[in-house]
Motif scaffolding. Structure first.
Motif, PDB file in Angstrom:
ATOM      1  N   TYR A  71       1.288  -0.992  -0.340  1.00  0.00           N
ATOM      2  CA  TYR A  71       0.012  -0.262  -0.363  1.00  0.00           C
ATOM      3  C   TYR A  71       1.064   1.223  -0.557  1.00  0.00           C
ATOM      4  CZ  TYR A  71      -3.537  -3.230   0.834  1.00  0.00           C
ATOM      5  OH  TYR A  71      -4.791  -4.401   0.957  1.00  0.00           O
ATOM      6  N   GLN A  72       1.974   1.812  -1.194  1.00  0.00           N
ATOM      7  CA  GLN A  72       2.704   2.437  -1.179  1.00  0.00           C
ATOM      8  C   GLN A  72       1.455   4.073  -1.637  1.00  0.00           C
ATOM      9  OE1 GLN A  72       6.045   1.633  -3.057  1.00  0.00           O
ATOM     10  NE2 GLN A  72       6.377  -0.627  -1.633  1.00  0.00           N
ATOM     11  N   ASP A  73       0.816   3.686  -1.685  1.00  0.00           N
ATOM     12  CA  ASP A  73      -0.328   4.545  -2.431  1.00  0.00           C
ATOM     13  C   ASP A  73      -0.541   5.084  -0.680  1.00  0.00           C
ATOM     14  OD1 ASP A  73      -1.954   2.735  -1.999  1.00  0.00           O
ATOM     15  OD2 ASP A  73      -3.632   3.114  -2.992  1.00  0.00           O
ATOM     16  N   SER A  74      -0.200   5.070   0.081  1.00  0.00           N
ATOM     17  CA  SER A  74      -1.502   5.400   1.426  1.00  0.00           C
ATOM     18  C   SER A  74      -0.509   6.316   2.017  1.00  0.00           C
ATOM     19  CB  SER A  74      -1.248   3.952   2.976  1.00  0.00           C
ATOM     20  OG  SER A  74      -1.437   4.485   3.576  1.00  0.00           O
ATOM     21  N   PRO A  75      -1.328   7.168   2.502  1.00  0.00           N
ATOM     22  CA  PRO A  75      -0.496   8.388   2.865  1.00  0.00           C
ATOM     23  C   PRO A  75       0.245   7.780   4.475  1.00  0.00           C
ATOM     24  CG  PRO A  75      -2.798   9.126   2.704  1.00  0.00           C
ATOM     25  CD  PRO A  75      -3.010   7.933   2.465  1.00  0.00           C
ATOM     26  N   ALA A  76       0.019   6.475   4.949  1.00  0.00           N
ATOM     27  CA  ALA A  76       0.655   6.493   6.279  1.00  0.00           C
ATOM     28  C   ALA A  76       1.984   5.736   5.647  1.00  0.00           C
ATOM     29  CB  ALA A  76       0.063   5.150   6.864  1.00  0.00           C
ATOM     30  N   TYR A  77       1.981   5.028   4.551  1.00  0.00           N
ATOM     31  CA  TYR A  77       3.297   5.186   3.696  1.00  0.00           C
ATOM     32  C   TYR A  77       3.912   6.000   3.920  1.00  0.00           C
ATOM     33  CZ  TYR A  77       7.134   2.902   0.878  1.00  0.00           C
ATOM     34  OH  TYR A  77       8.132   2.695   0.159  1.00  0.00           O
ATOM     35  N   ALA A  78       3.903   7.186   2.979  1.00  0.00           N
ATOM     36  CA  ALA A  78       4.911   8.228   3.376  1.00  0.00           C
ATOM     37  C   ALA A  78       5.091   8.749   4.475  1.00  0.00           C
ATOM     38  CB  ALA A  78       3.644   9.408   2.814  1.00  0.00           C
ATOM     39  N   ALA A  79       4.112   8.923   5.527  1.00  0.00           N
ATOM     40  CA  ALA A  79       4.716   8.837   7.737  1.00  0.00           C
ATOM     41  C   ALA A  79       5.463   8.080   7.146  1.00  0.00           C
ATOM     42  CB  ALA A  79       2.950   8.710   8.057  1.00  0.00           C
ATOM     43  N   TYR A  80       5.341   6.545   7.042  1.00  0.00           N
ATOM     44  CA  TYR A  80       6.005   5.580   7.464  1.00  0.00           C
ATOM     45  C   TYR A  80       8.087   5.667   6.820  1.00  0.00           C
ATOM     46  CZ  TYR A  80       3.963   1.877   9.805  1.00  0.00           C
ATOM     47  OH  TYR A  80       3.281   1.779  10.992  1.00  0.00           O
ATOM     48  N   VAL A  81       7.839   6.571   5.637  1.00  0.00           N
ATOM     49  CA  VAL A  81       9.162   6.680   4.853  1.00  0.00           C
ATOM     50  C   VAL A  81       9.970   8.227   5.423  1.00  0.00           C
ATOM     51  CG1 VAL A  81      10.483   7.926   2.640  1.00  0.00           C
ATOM     52  CG2 VAL A  81       8.301   6.027   2.376  1.00  0.00           C
ATOM     53  N   LYS A  82       9.467   8.719   6.588  1.00  0.00           N
ATOM     54  CA  LYS A  82       9.473   9.980   6.679  1.00  0.00           C
ATOM     55  C   LYS A  82      10.457   9.985   7.896  1.00  0.00           C
ATOM     56  CE  LYS A  82       8.727  14.350   8.751  1.00  0.00           C
ATOM     57  NZ  LYS A  82       7.616  15.979  10.062  1.00  0.00           N
TER      58      LYS A  82
END
Length: 319
Positions: free
Chosen positions: A290-301
């Motif tokens: 689910y790399q389209d999820s805002p949660a994924y972007a948060a994990y990246v940060k």
């Protein structure tokens, strides 16, 4: 000691420590006179663990004084994220003895530990992600683990000393809630091996932040560096429209406010995406699916901040 007259009691200070036979917990113990007159000193396992973990570059503890804030979920996703780089070797150690949930979350439920010539072999999610948990030793996953402190401590010691972890870039340690037996054990056993730091997990509401304050105090008292604080479940993310709604209002400033108050880094906020829980229940990798999820972007940060800290930091022994 192999010549004790009875098993070590629940609050035993340790038969080879300076307080052996002298602490209040020793009063009335059949072993009191044996311990008081026996040899004391550092646990020899500490040096053995340091030797075993020579090839492990960074040891990261995932902590929180509060249960239910998503430590195991974060530990699993952190490990899965790091292992996306096939050149990065990752280990995930679950020391939640009474509530081992990591095997299910990473798709290894029902697997068993195997013995090799060099010790226990961890169970692998992939070629570069090794996992160890008491869940792999349980014949029935619904059995309760009803162990006193010394027995839990002994199991953690085995996980560090007898497991063939090999060469790892990261060893992520998932801990239970609190500041008790398991936490003291992992800090003590990694004393010579060196701890890179701890990531503290909380949710936004004050009732969780109160317990995390105690965990911060624990880290300071035992000399564990704090990589930073993560706010988990910061808002609800709709998996269809990606709209966000606040579920746990940060009435006292949330994790970011606590980080400012305690003068520790705030690593970021991870929103509550239902697909995180669904992935964990199914033993699938949220960070892969689910790399389209805002949660994924948060994990990246958040994980980028953790890896940056690791690159700039040499693991230090605890006090």
């Amino acid at each position: 000691m192999s010549h004790l007259a009875a098993p070590e009691p629940e609050h035993c200070p340790g038969p080879e420590t300076e307080n052996a036979g002298k602490a209040s917990a020793c009063d009335g113990c059949p072993n009191q006179s044996i311990c008081a007159t026996g040899p004391t000193g550092p646990d020899p396992a500490v040096a053995a663990i340091a030797a075993r973990l020579t090839g492990v570059k960074h040891k990261i503890l995932v902590l929180s004084g509060k249960g239910g804030v998503g430590k195991s979920t974060f530990s699993s996703n952190l490990s899965l994220f790091l292992s996306q780089d096939l050149d990065t070797q990752v280990g995930l150690l679950d020391i939640d003895i009474c509530g081992p949930s990591v095997p299910k979350m990473v798709g290894l439920e029902g697997e068993q530990i195997r013995q090799s010539s060099s010790g226990w072999a961890p169970v692998y999610v992939s070629d570069n992600l090794a996992v160890m948990s008491i869940g792999f030793l349980m014949a029935n996953q619904n059995d309760a683990v009803i162990w006193k402190g010394p027995k839990k401590n002994g199991m953690i010691k085995q996980f560090l000393k007898d497991v063939d972890w090999g060469d790892l870039d990261f060893l992520v340690v998932d801990t239970p809630p609190g500041t008790s037996d398991e936490h003291l054990s992992i800090v003590q056993y990694l004393k010579d091996a060196g701890i890179t730091g701890a990531v503290l997990i909380t949710t936004p509401q004050e009732v969780a932040l109160q317990d995390v304050r105690r965990e911060i105090d624990f880290c300071r008292k035992v000399g564990v560096p704090m990589i930073g604080l993560v706010e988990n479940m910061s808002a609800f993310v709709c998996p269809k429209c990606n709209g966000e709604s606040v579920i746990f209002p940060p009435t006292t400033g949330g994790a970011e406010g606590l980080a400012r108050e305690q003068k520790i880094p705030f690593l970021g906020a991870i929103p509550l995406d239902p697909r995180i829980g669904i992935s964990g229940d199914a033993g699938e990798s949220f960070v892969d699916l689910y790399q389209d999820s805002p949660a994924y972007a948060a994990y990246v940060k958040v994980i980028s901040a953790i890896t940056k800290y690791c690159k700039e930091t040499v693991p230090v022994p605890s006090v």
